[in-house]
Design a protein around this motif. Structure first.
Motif, PDB file in Angstrom:
ATOM      1  N   MET A 153      91.581   9.038  34.621  1.00 60.38           N
ATOM      2  CA  MET A 153      91.142   8.636  35.961  1.00 60.38           C
ATOM      3  C   MET A 153      92.261   8.804  36.987  1.00 60.38           C
ATOM      4  O   MET A 153      92.010   9.134  38.147  1.00 60.38           O
ATOM      5  N   LYS A 154      93.505   8.594  36.556  1.00 60.64           N
ATOM      6  CA  LYS A 154      94.634   8.775  37.459  1.00 60.64           C
ATOM      7  C   LYS A 154      94.892  10.250  37.740  1.00 60.64           C
ATOM      8  O   LYS A 154      95.289  10.634  38.855  1.00 60.64           O
ATOM      9  N   LYS A 155      94.655  11.069  36.742  1.00 60.55           N
ATOM     10  CA  LYS A 155      94.981  12.485  36.852  1.00 60.55           C
ATOM     11  C   LYS A 155      93.847  13.316  37.453  1.00 60.55           C
ATOM     12  O   LYS A 155      94.090  14.264  38.203  1.00 60.55           O
ATOM     13  N   ASP A 156      92.606  12.968  37.132  1.00 56.69           N
ATOM     14  CA  ASP A 156      91.440  13.770  37.504  1.00 56.69           C
ATOM     15  C   ASP A 156      90.581  12.992  38.500  1.00 56.69           C
ATOM     16  O   ASP A 156      89.803  12.115  38.115  1.00 56.69           O
ATOM     17  N   VAL A 157      90.701  13.333  39.783  1.00 53.38           N
ATOM     18  CA  VAL A 157      89.961  12.624  40.827  1.00 53.38           C
ATOM     19  C   VAL A 157      88.463  12.809  40.649  1.00 53.38           C
ATOM     20  O   VAL A 157      87.675  11.870  40.837  1.00 53.38           O
ATOM     21  N   GLY A 158      88.064  14.004  40.260  1.00 54.30           N
ATOM     22  CA  GLY A 158      86.642  14.277  40.075  1.00 54.30           C
ATOM     23  C   GLY A 158      86.036  13.402  38.988  1.00 54.30           C
ATOM     24  O   GLY A 158      84.936  12.846  39.165  1.00 54.30           O
ATOM     25  N   HIS A 159      86.739  13.269  37.870  1.00 49.66           N
ATOM     26  CA  HIS A 159      86.217  12.447  36.785  1.00 49.66           C
ATOM     27  C   HIS A 159      86.231  10.972  37.168  1.00 49.66           C
ATOM     28  O   HIS A 159      85.307  10.224  36.825  1.00 49.66           O
ATOM     29  N   SER A 160      87.260  10.557  37.893  1.00 47.80           N
ATOM     30  CA  SER A 160      87.324   9.172  38.350  1.00 47.80           C
ATOM     31  C   SER A 160      86.143   8.855  39.267  1.00 47.80           C
ATOM     32  O   SER A 160      85.521   7.792  39.152  1.00 47.80           O
ATOM     33  N   THR A 161      85.839   9.782  40.158  1.00 48.72           N
ATOM     34  CA  THR A 161      84.699   9.593  41.062  1.00 48.72           C
ATOM     35  C   THR A 161      83.389   9.532  40.277  1.00 48.72           C
ATOM     36  O   THR A 161      82.513   8.698  40.557  1.00 48.72           O
ATOM     37  N   PHE A 162      83.269  10.397  39.277  1.00 50.94           N
ATOM     38  CA  PHE A 162      82.061  10.417  38.436  1.00 50.94           C
ATOM     39  C   PHE A 162      81.860   9.070  37.745  1.00 50.94           C
ATOM     40  O   PHE A 162      80.759   8.521  37.728  1.00 50.94           O
ATOM     41  N   LEU A 163      82.917   8.515  37.185  1.00 49.99           N
ATOM     42  CA  LEU A 163      82.811   7.230  36.495  1.00 49.99           C
ATOM     43  C   LEU A 163      82.489   6.093  37.467  1.00 49.99           C
ATOM     44  O   LEU A 163      81.662   5.218  37.178  1.00 49.99           O
ATOM     45  N   ARG A 164      83.135   6.098  38.656  1.00 48.06           N
ATOM     46  CA  ARG A 164      82.862   5.039  39.627  1.00 48.06           C
ATOM     47  C   ARG A 164      81.411   5.073  40.086  1.00 48.06           C
ATOM     48  O   ARG A 164      80.780   4.028  40.281  1.00 48.06           O
TER      49      ARG A 164
ATOM     50  N   ALA B  45      81.977   4.038  29.320  1.00 41.95           N
ATOM     51  CA  ALA B  45      82.697   5.129  29.961  1.00 41.95           C
ATOM     52  C   ALA B  45      82.932   6.279  28.986  1.00 41.95           C
ATOM     53  O   ALA B  45      82.845   7.464  29.351  1.00 41.95           O
ATOM     54  N   GLY B  46      83.228   5.937  27.735  1.00 42.65           N
ATOM     55  CA  GLY B  46      83.408   6.966  26.724  1.00 42.65           C
ATOM     56  C   GLY B  46      82.136   7.768  26.502  1.00 42.65           C
ATOM     57  O   GLY B  46      82.174   9.004  26.400  1.00 42.65           O
ATOM     58  N   ARG B  47      81.005   7.084  26.445  1.00 39.64           N
ATOM     59  CA  ARG B  47      79.725   7.762  26.249  1.00 39.64           C
ATOM     60  C   ARG B  47      79.413   8.674  27.439  1.00 39.64           C
ATOM     61  O   ARG B  47      78.948   9.810  27.269  1.00 39.64           O
ATOM     62  N   LEU B  48      79.645   8.174  28.665  1.00 37.10           N
ATOM     63  CA  LEU B  48      79.414   8.999  29.859  1.00 37.10           C
ATOM     64  C   LEU B  48      80.299  10.237  29.851  1.00 37.10           C
ATOM     65  O   LEU B  48      79.852  11.348  30.171  1.00 37.10           O
ATOM     66  N   SER B  49      81.555  10.055  29.452  1.00 35.14           N
ATOM     67  CA  SER B  49      82.518  11.157  29.476  1.00 35.14           C
ATOM     68  C   SER B  49      82.174  12.232  28.453  1.00 35.14           C
ATOM     69  O   SER B  49      82.192  13.431  28.769  1.00 35.14           O
ATOM     70  N   VAL B  50      81.861  11.820  27.230  1.00 38.53           N
ATOM     71  CA  VAL B  50      81.571  12.832  26.201  1.00 38.53           C
ATOM     72  C   VAL B  50      80.228  13.512  26.466  1.00 38.53           C
ATOM     73  O   VAL B  50      80.056  14.694  26.156  1.00 38.53           O
ATOM     74  N   LEU B  51      79.282  12.776  27.028  1.00 34.40           N
ATOM     75  CA  LEU B  51      77.993  13.400  27.374  1.00 34.40           C
ATOM     76  C   LEU B  51      78.178  14.450  28.449  1.00 34.40           C
ATOM     77  O   LEU B  51      77.628  15.554  28.362  1.00 34.40           O
ATOM     78  N   ALA B  52      78.991  14.130  29.470  1.00 31.74           N
ATOM     79  CA  ALA B  52      79.235  15.085  30.550  1.00 31.74           C
ATOM     80  C   ALA B  52      80.004  16.301  30.057  1.00 31.74           C
ATOM     81  O   ALA B  52      79.768  17.424  30.511  1.00 31.74           O
ATOM     82  N   ALA B  53      80.917  16.079  29.107  1.00 32.78           N
ATOM     83  CA  ALA B  53      81.777  17.172  28.638  1.00 32.78           C
ATOM     84  C   ALA B  53      81.120  18.031  27.564  1.00 32.78           C
ATOM     85  O   ALA B  53      81.330  19.247  27.528  1.00 32.78           O
ATOM     86  N   GLY B  54      80.341  17.398  26.678  1.00 31.09           N
ATOM     87  CA  GLY B  54      79.839  18.154  25.530  1.00 31.09           C
ATOM     88  C   GLY B  54      78.358  18.071  25.260  1.00 31.09           C
ATOM     89  O   GLY B  54      77.872  18.687  24.304  1.00 31.09           O
ATOM     90  N   GLY B  55      77.624  17.285  26.024  1.00 27.33           N
ATOM     91  CA  GLY B  55      76.182  17.219  25.839  1.00 27.33           C
ATOM     92  C   GLY B  55      75.755  16.220  24.769  1.00 27.33           C
ATOM     93  O   GLY B  55      76.550  15.415  24.273  1.00 27.33           O
ATOM     94  N   GLU B  56      74.475  16.297  24.419  1.00 27.93           N
ATOM     95  CA  GLU B  56      73.863  15.326  23.507  1.00 27.93           C
ATOM     96  C   GLU B  56      74.483  15.333  22.109  1.00 27.93           C
ATOM     97  O   GLU B  56      74.639  14.276  21.482  1.00 27.93           O
ATOM     98  N   LYS B  57      74.839  16.503  21.590  1.00 25.28           N
ATOM     99  CA  LYS B  57      75.408  16.567  20.246  1.00 25.28           C
ATOM    100  C   LYS B  57      76.765  15.867  20.186  1.00 25.28           C
ATOM    101  O   LYS B  57      77.065  15.153  19.221  1.00 25.28           O
ATOM    102  N   THR B  58      77.574  16.070  21.217  1.00 32.20           N
ATOM    103  CA  THR B  58      78.875  15.398  21.261  1.00 32.20           C
ATOM    104  C   THR B  58      78.687  13.892  21.384  1.00 32.20           C
ATOM    105  O   THR B  58      79.408  13.107  20.754  1.00 32.20           O
ATOM    106  N   LEU B  59      77.706  13.485  22.196  1.00 38.34           N
ATOM    107  CA  LEU B  59      77.418  12.056  22.341  1.00 38.34           C
ATOM    108  C   LEU B  59      76.964  11.460  21.011  1.00 38.34           C
ATOM    109  O   LEU B  59      77.355  10.344  20.655  1.00 38.34           O
TER     110      LEU B  59
END
Length: 253
Positions: A49-60, A78-92
């Motif tokens: 969240m400190k490094k990636d403004v886009g991801h921080s905004t997505f989580l907020r 937050a972990g579930r949201l992040s892995v779903l956004a990054a890798g889809g349903e299989k990653t989730l």
């Protein structure tokens, strides 16, 4: 199950085994695997969240703030949201399966603390050529590892069959498989109690398994080298021995 393990030890390698309860003082559980994982996930999420403004905004936008990450439930969300956004349903699905497995494991005990408790309990019964093996259904770990099946030193060992049970993996009971797994671990620990070096033959029950599938693939019969070493050392250790492990002796198996 322990009766079958004892019977196999007597029948296959000629070592009489007596099964008995001991008044071992159980130390408190040392760690909780799912909370340990969430703590590490919290650290990574905050760094991201400190490094990636886009991801921080997505989580907020999804109700996850930096401060709210103090809560384990928010970290998991937050972990579930992040892995779903990054890798889809299989990653989730993999993330959810990992969390379920961590919760299934429950609390974990430090196997070195269990060993100390066992040594204290059996000290009054120490005799030449008598070896003590504590068998537990508690999930155990050593140092920074995720888990271990056992540990041993001269004269004493502790093994856990928690991760040998079908229930741990959500599978139907298989008593014979549980007995075989536990028996092979018992042989491995017995070897360390006798001072036999780790076996490098992949089919020997005393070979180091990198995962449970390798453990299952091993034979329940000692290789020729280990059997010969067992027979020689069992006759040699007729004198006194230390009841406690000297520094550096034994270790996870």
């Amino acid at each position: 199950m322990l009766g079958f393990v004892a019977h196999d030890s007597d029948r296959k390698i000629g070592i009489p085994v007596h099964v008995a309860d001991a008044s071992v003082v159980l130390p408190p559980a040392k760690r909780d695997p799912d909370r340990l994982f969430l703590a590490e996930l919290r650290r990574r999420l905050r760094a991201q969240m400190k490094k990636d403004v886009g991801h921080s905004t997505f989580l907020r936008r999804n109700g996850v703030t930096f401060t709210e990450l103090e809560k384990d439930s928010i970290v998991e969300r937050a972990g579930r949201l992040s892995v779903l956004a990054a890798g889809g349903e299989k990653t989730l699905a993999r993330f959810d399966a990992k969390m379920a497995g961590l919760r299934k494991a429950g609390h974990q005990w430090d196997i070195d603390e269990l060993m100390t408790s066992l040594q204290s309990a059996v000290r009054p019964f120490a005799r030449p050529n008598v070896y003590f093996m504590g068998v537990t259904n508690l999930d155990v770990f050593a140092d920074d590892g995720n888990f271990v099946f056992g540990t041993a030193c001269r004269g004493c060992s502790v093994i856990s069959y928690r991760r040998f049970t079908a229930d741990f993996y959500g599978m139907p009971p298989d008593p014979q498989r549980l007995t075989d797994r536990t028996y092979k671990q018992a042989l491995s620990s017995l070897g360390f109690m006798l001072g036999v070096s780790r076996c490098t033959s992949p089919t020997c029950p005393r070979a180091y398994p990198h995962h449970l599938a390798e453990h299952d693939a091993k034979s329940t019969e000692l290789c020729h080298e280990c059997r010969t070493a067992f027979q020689g050392l069992l006759h040699r250790y007729a004198g006194t021995r230390e009841d406690r492990c000297p520094p550096g002796a034994g270790g996870p198996q």
